[in-house]
Each structure stands twice: as structure tokens, then as C-alpha cells.
Design an enzyme around this catalytic site. Structure first.
Site, short mmCIF file in Angstrom:
data_model
loop_
_atom_site.label_atom_id
_atom_site.label_comp_id
_atom_site.label_asym_id
_atom_site.label_seq_id
_atom_site.Cartn_x
_atom_site.Cartn_y
_atom_site.Cartn_z
N CYS A 9 0.92 -1.15 -0.25
CA CYS A 9 -0.62 -0.18 -0.18
C CYS A 9 0.72 0.89 0.13
CB CYS A 9 -1.23 -0.33 1.21
SG CYS A 9 -2.38 1.34 1.42
N CYS A 10 1.70 1.10 0.80
CA CYS A 10 3.06 1.93 0.88
C CYS A 10 3.61 2.75 0.04
CB CYS A 10 3.74 2.06 1.34
SG CYS A 10 3.35 2.49 4.07
N CYS A 47 -3.04 5.20 9.56
CA CYS A 47 -1.70 4.14 9.79
C CYS A 47 -0.99 5.25 10.87
CB CYS A 47 -0.75 4.31 8.51
SG CYS A 47 -1.48 3.47 7.14
N CYS A 57 14.20 -3.71 10.80
CA CYS A 57 15.01 -4.20 10.29
C CYS A 57 14.61 -4.89 9.20
CB CYS A 57 15.06 -5.42 11.20
SG CYS A 57 14.27 -6.68 11.42
#
Length: 255
Positions: free
Chosen positions: A126-127, A212, A237
């Protein structure tokens, strides 16, 4: 990324620019950006406190640095209000980049509107669609990218430079507020009557998409309010771990 991975000419440019930036004020840093990269520098704003401060310096001093934003389609209404107040105060244009319609439609058809809660992979997908791909278009052909990053914002930014070589976008990245504290930024916006997102008054320090982002609690890390449902190690990470989402939907029910 290190300047060592850039071409020798760029490496030399960064070596020349870095000491000048370190000794300069935020305004002087932006003037240096305009001097070193005439008509080829851009600034990305998400209308948070740091970004509003930088926009003020660019607009109030008429610096030739283009300001742009990414409208993901999931922003807070308070963010849109801040955007509008900024246009009214300074009378300067802010370019906007949207996600590709086809990509959003395909994502919604395949996975629905809240797939990012289900896994880290889904969230990154989505990002990418809503933020990364539009950013790539915004930075295409540019030589310098100004950001609102500060070293205080997270542990991995403590050793950052005010200027870096961005391998992914093949340009120079400059952080004019890299050594500023949050309190300094707040004081500046008050002194200069800079429009500020009202979410900051509700405990939001880092503001992204509405589904978010949440306010942080006392003692929490600056970035704790972003993708808060994910395992912390996955966020730090980049492991493709399943997000912790066995309870209520974070959008419509308390978490």
C-alpha cells in the site's frame, strides 16, 4: 546512502557542501541548496511541524525551491486544512502528486480498503502504491531533495549527515533541520505564526495516513505512532513478518 557510492564529481560536491551546511542556519542551508542546485531542487511536505517550518522559510524568503506533496487519498482532514491554510497565508503553489488510479483500483479490488493491517508485506504494498511510486515521479530529473528529517526523530537518524547521496533516486538529499530539536521547531512556528497541523495538539508528532497514524503516549518513541500494530522488529529491520492484528479493527474500534 553514502556519497562514496556516487560518481566522483558528486562525491566532490558533497565534500564541498557538507562543511558549509554544518555551520549554517536552516535558512542558510536552504539558500545553499538553491545556490548549488538552481531550478533543480524540490522540497517534499506532508504538512507536519518540521515541513511547515521549511515551507515558511522557502515561501517567506522566495527561495527557488519547488514545494510538493503526496496526496495518498488517506490523509487526515486536519492535514488538508493545514494545506489550505498554507496556500492562503503564503499565496505560493504547492505541487501535488497522486497515486496511479489503476494501481489503487486493483489493490482495492483484490484486497479491500484495509489490507495493510493484515501483514507487513501488504502494508508495504500500500505504501508503495500510494507514496513511493508518486514520490519517484516527483523526484524524476531533479538534482536535490530537501526533507524535514531531524536526527532526534529516531535512533537510526542519530548519526545522519545534513547532506547525503540518495542512490535510489540518483540525487542529493538535504536535511536543513537535521540538528534541530522538537522544542526548537515548535518555538519557531509560534514566533513566526506558521500554520501548524492541529493534530500536533492531540499528541501526534509524526503524521502520515489517517489509518496508519495515532498519537503517541508519554515516553513512547517519536515514531511509535506509525504502523503501531506491527511488531517493532519488523518495522525496524524490514522483516516480512505477520502484523499483530488479532483484535479490533484499529480504524473503527479502540486499540
Amino acid at each position: 546512502m553514502s556519497a562514496a557510492t556516487a560518481a566522483p564529481a558528486v562525491h566532490a560536491l558533497l565534500d564541498d557542501l557538507r562543511p558549509r551546511l554544518i555551520q549554517a542556519s536552516a535558512l542558510e542551508r536552504l539558500r545553499l541548496v538553491a545556490e548549488y542546485f538552481p531550478e533543480q531542487a524540490v522540497f517534499s511536505t506532508s504538512f507536519g511541524l518540521e515541513d511547515q517550518l521549511i515551507s515558511h522559510l522557502i515561501f517567506a524568503h522566495e527561495l527557488p525551491i519547488q514545494v510538493f506533496t503526496l496526496d495518498t487519498g488517506r490523509n487526515f482532514q486536519e492535514t488538508y486544512a493545514t494545506w489550505n491554510k498554507t496556500l492562503l497565508k503564503y499565496g505560493q503553489p504547492i505541487a501535488v502528486y497522486y497515486p496511479q488510479r489503476e494501481n489503487v483500483e486493483q489493490l482495492m479490488l483484490a484486497k479491500g480498503p484495509n489490507s495493510f493491517y493484515e501483514s507487513v508485506d501488504n502494508r508495504k504494498e500500500c505504501c508503495f502504491i500510494r507514496k513511493v511510486e508518486p514520490l519517484n515521479r516527483a523526484l524524476a530529473g531533479k538534482a536535490a531533495w530537501v526533507t524535514g528529517i531531524r536526527a532526534e526523530q529516531s535512533q537510526n537518524r542519530q548519526t545522519m549527515d545534513p547532506v547525503e547521496w540518495d542512490v535510489a533516486h540518483n540525487l542529493v538529499k538535504i536535511h536543513p533541520l537535521f540538528d534541530w530539536t522538537w522544542d526548537q521547531a515548535v518555538a519557531f512556528t509560534k514566533e513566526h505564526n506558521v500554520p501548524v497541523n492541529t493534530l500536533h495538539q492531540q499528541g501526534f508528532v509524526s503524521i502520515g495516513c489517517a489509518p496508519c497514524t495515532r498519537a503517541i503516549r508519554p515516553g513512547e518513541d517519536f515514531r511509535a505512532g506509525r504502523w503501531w500494530w506491527e511488531d517493532l522488529s519488523a518495522k525496524e529491520c524490514g522483516l516480512h513478518a505477520t502484523a499483530h492484528h488479532n483484535g479490533p479493527d484499529p480504524v473503527v474500534e479502540p486499540v
